[in-house]
Motif scaffolding. Structure first.
Motif, PDB file in Angstrom:
ATOM      1  N   ASN A 136       0.860  -1.181   0.000  1.00 28.34           N
ATOM      2  CA  ASN A 136       0.000   0.000   0.000  1.00 28.34           C
ATOM      3  C   ASN A 136       0.899   1.235   0.000  1.00 28.34           C
ATOM      4  O   ASN A 136       1.507   1.566   1.017  1.00 28.34           O
ATOM      5  CB  ASN A 136      -0.910   0.018   1.221  1.00 28.34           C
ATOM      6  CG  ASN A 136      -1.921   1.148   1.152  1.00 28.34           C
ATOM      7  OD1 ASN A 136      -2.968   1.018   0.532  1.00 28.34           O
ATOM      8  ND2 ASN A 136      -1.597   2.281   1.756  1.00 28.34           N
ATOM      9  N   VAL A 137       0.988   1.885  -1.150  1.00 31.86           N
ATOM     10  CA  VAL A 137       1.847   3.066  -1.263  1.00 31.86           C
ATOM     11  C   VAL A 137       1.126   4.266  -0.666  1.00 31.86           C
ATOM     12  O   VAL A 137       0.025   4.623  -1.087  1.00 31.86           O
ATOM     13  CB  VAL A 137       2.214   3.340  -2.735  1.00 31.86           C
ATOM     14  CG1 VAL A 137       3.008   4.637  -2.843  1.00 31.86           C
ATOM     15  CG2 VAL A 137       3.015   2.180  -3.303  1.00 31.86           C
ATOM     16  N   HIS A 138       1.774   4.878   0.314  1.00 30.97           N
ATOM     17  CA  HIS A 138       1.184   6.021   1.015  1.00 30.97           C
ATOM     18  C   HIS A 138       2.213   7.147   1.033  1.00 30.97           C
ATOM     19  O   HIS A 138       3.278   7.001   1.627  1.00 30.97           O
ATOM     20  CB  HIS A 138       0.808   5.618   2.441  1.00 30.97           C
ATOM     21  CG  HIS A 138      -0.110   6.585   3.113  1.00 30.97           C
ATOM     22  ND1 HIS A 138      -0.805   6.285   4.264  1.00 30.97           N
ATOM     23  CD2 HIS A 138      -0.453   7.873   2.798  1.00 30.97           C
ATOM     24  CE1 HIS A 138      -1.537   7.329   4.623  1.00 30.97           C
ATOM     25  NE2 HIS A 138      -1.333   8.303   3.757  1.00 30.97           N
ATOM     26  N   THR A 139       1.905   8.258   0.351  1.00 35.84           N
ATOM     27  CA  THR A 139       2.835   9.385   0.306  1.00 35.84           C
ATOM     28  C   THR A 139       2.405  10.471   1.283  1.00 35.84           C
ATOM     29  O   THR A 139       1.214  10.666   1.536  1.00 35.84           O
ATOM     30  CB  THR A 139       2.917   9.984  -1.112  1.00 35.84           C
ATOM     31  OG1 THR A 139       1.656  10.574  -1.463  1.00 35.84           O
ATOM     32  CG2 THR A 139       3.283   8.914  -2.131  1.00 35.84           C
ATOM     33  N   TYR A 140       3.404  11.174   1.819  1.00 37.85           N
ATOM     34  CA  TYR A 140       3.165  12.259   2.766  1.00 37.85           C
ATOM     35  C   TYR A 140       3.860  13.508   2.229  1.00 37.85           C
ATOM     36  O   TYR A 140       5.088  13.540   2.102  1.00 37.85           O
ATOM     37  CB  TYR A 140       3.709  11.894   4.146  1.00 37.85           C
ATOM     38  CG  TYR A 140       3.081  10.649   4.734  1.00 37.85           C
ATOM     39  CD1 TYR A 140       1.991  10.732   5.595  1.00 37.85           C
ATOM     40  CD2 TYR A 140       3.579   9.383   4.411  1.00 37.85           C
ATOM     41  CE1 TYR A 140       1.411   9.589   6.133  1.00 37.85           C
ATOM     42  CE2 TYR A 140       3.000   8.238   4.940  1.00 37.85           C
ATOM     43  CZ  TYR A 140       1.920   8.350   5.797  1.00 37.85           C
ATOM     44  OH  TYR A 140       1.351   7.218   6.316  1.00 37.85           O
ATOM     45  N   SER A 141       3.063  14.514   1.904  1.00 36.45           N
ATOM     46  CA  SER A 141       3.608  15.735   1.316  1.00 36.45           C
ATOM     47  C   SER A 141       2.755  16.924   1.719  1.00 36.45           C
ATOM     48  O   SER A 141       1.653  16.770   2.257  1.00 36.45           O
ATOM     49  CB  SER A 141       3.667  15.612  -0.212  1.00 36.45           C
ATOM     50  OG  SER A 141       2.375  15.331  -0.730  1.00 36.45           O
ATOM     51  N   ILE A 142       3.264  18.111   1.438  1.00 38.42           N
ATOM     52  CA  ILE A 142       2.543  19.343   1.752  1.00 38.42           C
ATOM     53  C   ILE A 142       2.011  20.000   0.481  1.00 38.42           C
ATOM     54  O   ILE A 142       0.865  20.430   0.413  1.00 38.42           O
ATOM     55  CB  ILE A 142       3.457  20.324   2.512  1.00 38.42           C
ATOM     56  CG1 ILE A 142       3.880  19.719   3.855  1.00 38.42           C
ATOM     57  CG2 ILE A 142       2.758  21.669   2.738  1.00 38.42           C
ATOM     58  CD1 ILE A 142       4.896  20.545   4.611  1.00 38.42           C
ATOM     59  N   LYS A 143       2.845  20.041  -0.552  1.00 38.14           N
ATOM     60  CA  LYS A 143       2.495  20.765  -1.774  1.00 38.14           C
ATOM     61  C   LYS A 143       1.882  19.875  -2.856  1.00 38.14           C
ATOM     62  O   LYS A 143       1.139  20.357  -3.707  1.00 38.14           O
ATOM     63  CB  LYS A 143       3.741  21.463  -2.331  1.00 38.14           C
ATOM     64  CG  LYS A 143       4.369  22.464  -1.375  1.00 38.14           C
ATOM     65  CD  LYS A 143       5.638  23.055  -1.971  1.00 38.14           C
ATOM     66  CE  LYS A 143       6.312  24.023  -1.012  1.00 38.14           C
ATOM     67  NZ  LYS A 143       7.571  24.571  -1.577  1.00 38.14           N
ATOM     68  N   ASN A 144       2.221  18.602  -2.854  1.00 37.63           N
ATOM     69  CA  ASN A 144       1.719  17.688  -3.878  1.00 37.63           C
ATOM     70  C   ASN A 144       0.533  16.886  -3.352  1.00 37.63           C
ATOM     71  O   ASN A 144       0.412  16.642  -2.150  1.00 37.63           O
ATOM     72  CB  ASN A 144       2.831  16.730  -4.321  1.00 37.63           C
ATOM     73  CG  ASN A 144       3.903  17.429  -5.127  1.00 37.63           C
ATOM     74  OD1 ASN A 144       3.772  17.622  -6.326  1.00 37.63           O
ATOM     75  ND2 ASN A 144       4.986  17.831  -4.458  1.00 37.63           N
ATOM     76  N   ASP A 145      -0.334  16.476  -4.268  1.00 37.85           N
ATOM     77  CA  ASP A 145      -1.485  15.664  -3.883  1.00 37.85           C
ATOM     78  C   ASP A 145      -1.000  14.331  -3.325  1.00 37.85           C
ATOM     79  O   ASP A 145      -0.112  13.692  -3.906  1.00 37.85           O
ATOM     80  CB  ASP A 145      -2.390  15.415  -5.092  1.00 37.85           C
ATOM     81  CG  ASP A 145      -3.064  16.694  -5.578  1.00 37.85           C
ATOM     82  OD1 ASP A 145      -3.228  17.616  -4.754  1.00 37.85           O
ATOM     83  OD2 ASP A 145      -3.411  16.762  -6.774  1.00 37.85           O
ATOM     84  N   LEU A 147      -0.952  10.301  -2.221  1.00 40.74           N
ATOM     85  CA  LEU A 147      -1.349   9.040  -2.838  1.00 40.74           C
ATOM     86  C   LEU A 147      -1.454   7.997  -1.736  1.00 40.74           C
ATOM     87  O   LEU A 147      -0.567   7.884  -0.889  1.00 40.74           O
ATOM     88  CB  LEU A 147      -0.315   8.602  -3.878  1.00 40.74           C
ATOM     89  CG  LEU A 147      -0.571   7.266  -4.588  1.00 40.74           C
ATOM     90  CD1 LEU A 147      -1.765   7.383  -5.526  1.00 40.74           C
ATOM     91  CD2 LEU A 147       0.665   6.828  -5.367  1.00 40.74           C
ATOM     92  N   ASN A 148      -2.535   7.249  -1.741  1.00 34.66           N
ATOM     93  CA  ASN A 148      -2.732   6.195  -0.743  1.00 34.66           C
ATOM     94  C   ASN A 148      -3.509   5.064  -1.413  1.00 34.66           C
ATOM     95  O   ASN A 148      -4.730   4.986  -1.311  1.00 34.66           O
ATOM     96  CB  ASN A 148      -3.484   6.744   0.470  1.00 34.66           C
ATOM     97  CG  ASN A 148      -3.568   5.738   1.609  1.00 34.66           C
ATOM     98  OD1 ASN A 148      -2.991   4.655   1.539  1.00 34.66           O
ATOM     99  ND2 ASN A 148      -4.290   6.088   2.657  1.00 34.66           N
ATOM    100  N   LYS A 149      -2.766   4.203  -2.114  1.00 29.29           N
ATOM    101  CA  LYS A 149      -3.410   3.150  -2.885  1.00 29.29           C
ATOM    102  C   LYS A 149      -2.631   1.841  -2.794  1.00 29.29           C
ATOM    103  O   LYS A 149      -1.420   1.837  -2.622  1.00 29.29           O
ATOM    104  CB  LYS A 149      -3.542   3.562  -4.357  1.00 29.29           C
ATOM    105  CG  LYS A 149      -4.541   4.690  -4.592  1.00 29.29           C
ATOM    106  CD  LYS A 149      -4.743   4.931  -6.077  1.00 29.29           C
ATOM    107  CE  LYS A 149      -5.793   6.008  -6.314  1.00 29.29           C
ATOM    108  NZ  LYS A 149      -6.035   6.240  -7.759  1.00 29.29           N
TER     109      LYS A 149
END
Length: 248
Positions: A136-145, A147-149
Motif C-alpha cells: 500500500n503506497v502512502h505518500t506524505y507531502s505538503i504541496k503535492n497531492d 497518494l494512498n493506494k
C-alpha cells in the motif's frame, strides 16, 4: 620548387601539431563540473536495525530468507562519508529536463528501491511492485497531492509530481518500508554515493549555490566556483545531528 631549411622546419612543426591535435584523446571540456563530499560531523553510532515482525513479513522473500533489517535512514561510511544526500543547484539559462518516461521506484523484498530518488518537477513517478505480495503506497507531502493506494503483486501505479518538495513514502502493510522522492525545480543535481561523494557535470563557469538535503540531518548550503578554465575545487560539507536544547 626548393624549400629553404627554415620553411621546411616550420612546415614540419605545423604538420606535427596538426597530427597531435587530431590524435588527442582528451578533447577540451565544453563545461566544468561541481564535485565533493558530504561528511558526518559527530560521533558515529551503529544504526538501530529495523523492527520487522515475522507475521508482517510473510511472502516478502523466499522461504527461509529474512527481510533485510538494515536501517538506511543514516548510512555513514568508514571515512564518515554520508550516502543518499541530495545536492541540487540551478544554472542560469538552463532548462529543467523532464523525462518523458516515468521514473521507476520499485518495491523489492519489501523495501523501496532506490531509497532516495531525485525527481524533476513535472515528471511521473511510477511505483512498481516486483514482490509476490501487495503493498500500500502512502505518500506524505505538503504541496503535492497525496497518494494512498494498494499496488497488487507485479502491479504498478503512476503519480505526477507538480511542486518542489521532499515526499515521504511508506507502506501501510509493511510499516518498516520507507523511501523519499526529492522533487526539485533546480536544473542540476546529484545524489551522494556510499562514500559521500557527488559530482554534477555540465556546469559553465560561474559561482553557484548548492542546496543540500538529508532525510535525517536536514538541510545545508555551500558555495562553489567553476573557473574560466572549467576547473573547480572539491567541496566538503559537514552535516551532523542537531543538538537538543535543554529545558530550563
Amino acid at each position: 620548387m626548393k624549400i629553404t631549411p627554415i620553411l621546411a622546419l616550420a612546415a614540419s612543426a605545423t604538420i606535427a601539431l596538426t597530427l597531435a591535435t587530431a590524435n588527442s584523446d582528451t578533447p577540451a571540456p565544453a563545461a566544468g563540473k561541481v564535485h565533493g563530499r558530504i561528511v558526518f560531523d559527530g560521533k558515529v553510532e551503529a544504526p538501530k536495525p529495523l523492527k520487522i515482525k515475522a507475521d508482517q513479513a510473510k511472502g516478502c522473500c523466499a522461504d527461509g530468507v529474512a527481510v533485510d533489517a538494515v536501517n538506511r535512514s543514516l548510512l555513514i561510511g568508514a571515512d564518515k562519508g554520508i550516502a543518499n544526500v541530495v545536492i541540487t543547484m540551478s544554472v542560469a539559462g538552463a532548462k529543467l529536463e523532464v523525462p518523458k518516461e516515468p521514473i521507476v521506484l520499485d518495491q523489492q523484498k519489501c523495501h523501496f528501491e532506490p531509497h532516495v530518488s531525485i525527481i524533476p518537477v513535472g515528471a511521473t513517478l511510477r511505483f512498481a511492485n516486483s514482490d509476490a505480495v501487495s503493498h500500500n503506497v502512502h505518500t506524505y507531502s505538503i504541496k503535492n497531492d497525496p497518494l494512498n493506494k494498494t499496488v497488487a503483486a507485479k502491479g504498478k501505479i503512476d503519480m505526477k509530481v507538480a511542486k518542489a518538495e521532499p515526499i515521504t513514502i511508506g507502506c501501510d502493510i509493511h510499516p518498516w518500508m520507507k523511501s523519499y522522492a526529492f522533487v526539485t525545480d533546480d536544473t542540476h543535481w546529484s545524489l551522494s554515493d556510499a562514500s559521500g561523494r557527488f559530482s554534477i557535470d555540465g556546469v559553465p563557469p560561474g559561482e553557484y549555490k548548492l542546496s543540500i538535503w538529508h532525510e535525517t540531518l536536514g538541510k545545508a548550503k555551500a558555495t562553489v566556483t567553476v573557473k574560466a578554465d572549467f576547473s573547480s575545487e572539491a567541496v566538503e560539507v559537514k552535516m551532523g545531528k542537531k543538538k537538543k536544547r535543554r529545558r530550563r
